[in-house]
Enzyme design. Sequence first.
Site, PDB file in Angstrom:
ATOM      1  N   ALA A 126     -24.128  -7.745  32.173  1.00 33.35           N
ATOM      2  CA  ALA A 126     -23.718  -8.716  31.156  1.00 33.35           C
ATOM      3  C   ALA A 126     -24.917  -9.132  30.315  1.00 33.35           C
ATOM      4  O   ALA A 126     -25.641 -10.080  30.659  1.00 33.35           O
ATOM      5  CB  ALA A 126     -23.062  -9.921  31.815  1.00 33.35           C
ATOM      6  N   LEU A 127     -25.104  -8.433  29.215  1.00 31.55           N
ATOM      7  CA  LEU A 127     -26.238  -8.685  28.324  1.00 31.55           C
ATOM      8  C   LEU A 127     -25.787  -9.228  26.972  1.00 31.55           C
ATOM      9  O   LEU A 127     -26.276 -10.252  26.509  1.00 31.55           O
ATOM     10  CB  LEU A 127     -27.032  -7.384  28.134  1.00 31.55           C
ATOM     11  CG  LEU A 127     -28.278  -7.446  27.254  1.00 31.55           C
ATOM     12  CD1 LEU A 127     -29.344  -8.333  27.902  1.00 31.55           C
ATOM     13  CD2 LEU A 127     -28.850  -6.035  27.031  1.00 31.55           C
ATOM     14  N   GLU A 129     -24.060 -10.927  23.702  1.00 32.52           N
ATOM     15  CA  GLU A 129     -23.426 -12.197  23.379  1.00 32.52           C
ATOM     16  C   GLU A 129     -22.844 -12.131  21.972  1.00 32.52           C
ATOM     17  O   GLU A 129     -23.168 -11.215  21.205  1.00 32.52           O
ATOM     18  CB  GLU A 129     -24.443 -13.335  23.485  1.00 32.52           C
ATOM     19  CG  GLU A 129     -24.985 -13.528  24.892  1.00 32.52           C
ATOM     20  CD  GLU A 129     -25.988 -14.669  25.000  1.00 32.52           C
ATOM     21  OE1 GLU A 129     -26.180 -15.396  23.991  1.00 32.52           O
ATOM     22  OE2 GLU A 129     -26.559 -14.840  26.088  1.00 32.52           O
ATOM     23  N   PRO A 130     -21.987 -13.085  21.601  1.00 35.14           N
ATOM     24  CA  PRO A 130     -21.391 -13.046  20.263  1.00 35.14           C
ATOM     25  C   PRO A 130     -22.412 -12.949  19.139  1.00 35.14           C
ATOM     26  O   PRO A 130     -22.154 -12.306  18.115  1.00 35.14           O
ATOM     27  CB  PRO A 130     -20.600 -14.358  20.198  1.00 35.14           C
ATOM     28  CG  PRO A 130     -20.199 -14.617  21.620  1.00 35.14           C
ATOM     29  CD  PRO A 130     -21.376 -14.150  22.435  1.00 35.14           C
ATOM     30  N   TRP A 159     -18.163  -8.147  25.035  1.00 30.14           N
ATOM     31  CA  TRP A 159     -18.221  -6.687  25.112  1.00 30.14           C
ATOM     32  C   TRP A 159     -18.789  -6.225  26.459  1.00 30.14           C
ATOM     33  O   TRP A 159     -19.567  -5.271  26.529  1.00 30.14           O
ATOM     34  CB  TRP A 159     -19.044  -6.083  23.960  1.00 30.14           C
ATOM     35  CG  TRP A 159     -18.560  -6.479  22.606  1.00 30.14           C
ATOM     36  CD1 TRP A 159     -19.219  -7.209  21.681  1.00 30.14           C
ATOM     37  CD2 TRP A 159     -17.281  -6.147  22.025  1.00 30.14           C
ATOM     38  NE1 TRP A 159     -18.447  -7.383  20.560  1.00 30.14           N
ATOM     39  CE2 TRP A 159     -17.245  -6.737  20.742  1.00 30.14           C
ATOM     40  CE3 TRP A 159     -16.171  -5.428  22.469  1.00 30.14           C
ATOM     41  CZ2 TRP A 159     -16.151  -6.621  19.893  1.00 30.14           C
ATOM     42  CZ3 TRP A 159     -15.072  -5.316  21.632  1.00 30.14           C
ATOM     43  CH2 TRP A 159     -15.071  -5.904  20.357  1.00 30.14           C
ATOM     44  N   GLY A 341      -6.899  21.745  12.667  1.00 32.10           N
ATOM     45  CA  GLY A 341      -5.939  21.412  11.625  1.00 32.10           C
ATOM     46  C   GLY A 341      -5.091  20.211  12.038  1.00 32.10           C
ATOM     47  O   GLY A 341      -5.586  19.230  12.593  1.00 32.10           O
ATOM     48  N   GLY A 342      -3.782  20.292  11.783  1.00 32.06           N
ATOM     49  CA  GLY A 342      -2.892  19.183  12.102  1.00 32.06           C
ATOM     50  C   GLY A 342      -2.906  18.809  13.563  1.00 32.06           C
ATOM     51  O   GLY A 342      -2.798  17.627  13.921  1.00 32.06           O
ATOM     52  N   GLU A 365     -25.369   0.234  24.295  1.00 31.06           N
ATOM     53  CA  GLU A 365     -26.741   0.415  24.807  1.00 31.06           C
ATOM     54  C   GLU A 365     -27.723   0.692  23.677  1.00 31.06           C
ATOM     55  O   GLU A 365     -28.677   1.449  23.823  1.00 31.06           O
ATOM     56  CB  GLU A 365     -26.796   1.499  25.893  1.00 31.06           C
ATOM     57  CG  GLU A 365     -26.080   1.078  27.160  1.00 31.06           C
ATOM     58  CD  GLU A 365     -26.370   1.966  28.347  1.00 31.06           C
ATOM     59  OE1 GLU A 365     -27.524   2.428  28.478  1.00 31.06           O
ATOM     60  OE2 GLU A 365     -25.443   2.188  29.145  1.00 31.06           O
TER      61      GLU A 365
END
Length: 384
Positions: A126-127, A129-130, A159, A341-342, A365
């Site tokens: 958990a690194l 922040e908003p 996140w 293609g499609g 990261e």
Amino acid sequence: MGDTTFLDWPFFEPRHKALAEEADAWAAANVPALVDHRDVDGSCRRLVAALGRAGFLAYAVPPDGAFDVRALCLLRETFARHDALADFAFAMQGLGTGSITLFASDAVKLSILPRARAGTAITAFALTEPDAGSDVAALALAATPEGNDAVRLDGEKIWISNGGIADSYVVFARSGEAPGARGLSAYWVPAATPGLTVAERLGTISPHPLARLAFDGVTVPASHRIGAPGAGFKVAMATLDVFRTTVGAAALGFARRALDAALARAKGRAMFGGTLSDLPLAQASLAEMATEIDEAALLVYRAAWTRDAGAPRITREAAMAKMVATENAQKVIDRAVQLHGGDGVRAGSVPETLYRDIRALRIYEGATEVQKLIIARQLLSEPS
């Protein structure tokens, strides 16, 4: 398993080739039954448990504390080629415990690492922040002393991979020893700690467990600190030094699967009295894809070998590997979509799935632009 000639490169030892072959056989036999993309939480829980039983998590959470980064990269590449969630489940066990493996006290290690290695506990890092992503020095979640023996955490993280299903988190907070990056510390926080809540589950184009976490008076023992007071930035960067290279390896897995799909399409698609593979422009696309994959692989396994050979830091090598591998994989997959293609944009097809899977790797990261800054700063700091 596709093209395995790269395993003969001098970066590897015989044990690495054997590990890659073992992991490929295991994934082929087990991953399809473990993964249900309509249930990403359940899929990740099943995958972590199965990876633990099979012994693969011992590479992500090494019993002796020594990471074999080449093995980590080979495993991520292999699992990513089979399914993005298989790679995710494996990698997050390593990232979520890496700081503990490298820096925590023996007591904290014993509290979580054996369970994480066995696949009976899920972990998270958990690194972000908003208002603080790539700029780690801007972290604001506050760590306040509560007497001499505890620390109170207040703020938010966002996140966070494995957010919502993790049994514990490594949390980076502002402990205030100095301004900026020198005033951060890292803490081990069990998910059941009062005051820690999952404020929001987050959806993305390639779904996996992801959440915003709220910390409201979350109190943990001071002994849960990982590393020295104020050393949180060092702890985070050392952890990312190990695992950032492996992000490039996951991108390689996606890219190799895209090339395999493109080759099969080119050989099998009837067109203009022959096959798509007869057309020079299709041949040029395939050649570019193969070259971009080898270019990325060389940088990824150069960085991994350098770390395994004893280099204390591989900041520049890891940044180069992550940047080139993720950017090249995006190009490779885009070409695979075009060659199909499609069918390339049909929901659930291999190229369409990979197109969604690869995009986040260019961001998490450390976004590509941040990797460029890291590389440039390393160059500019060298004596002229």
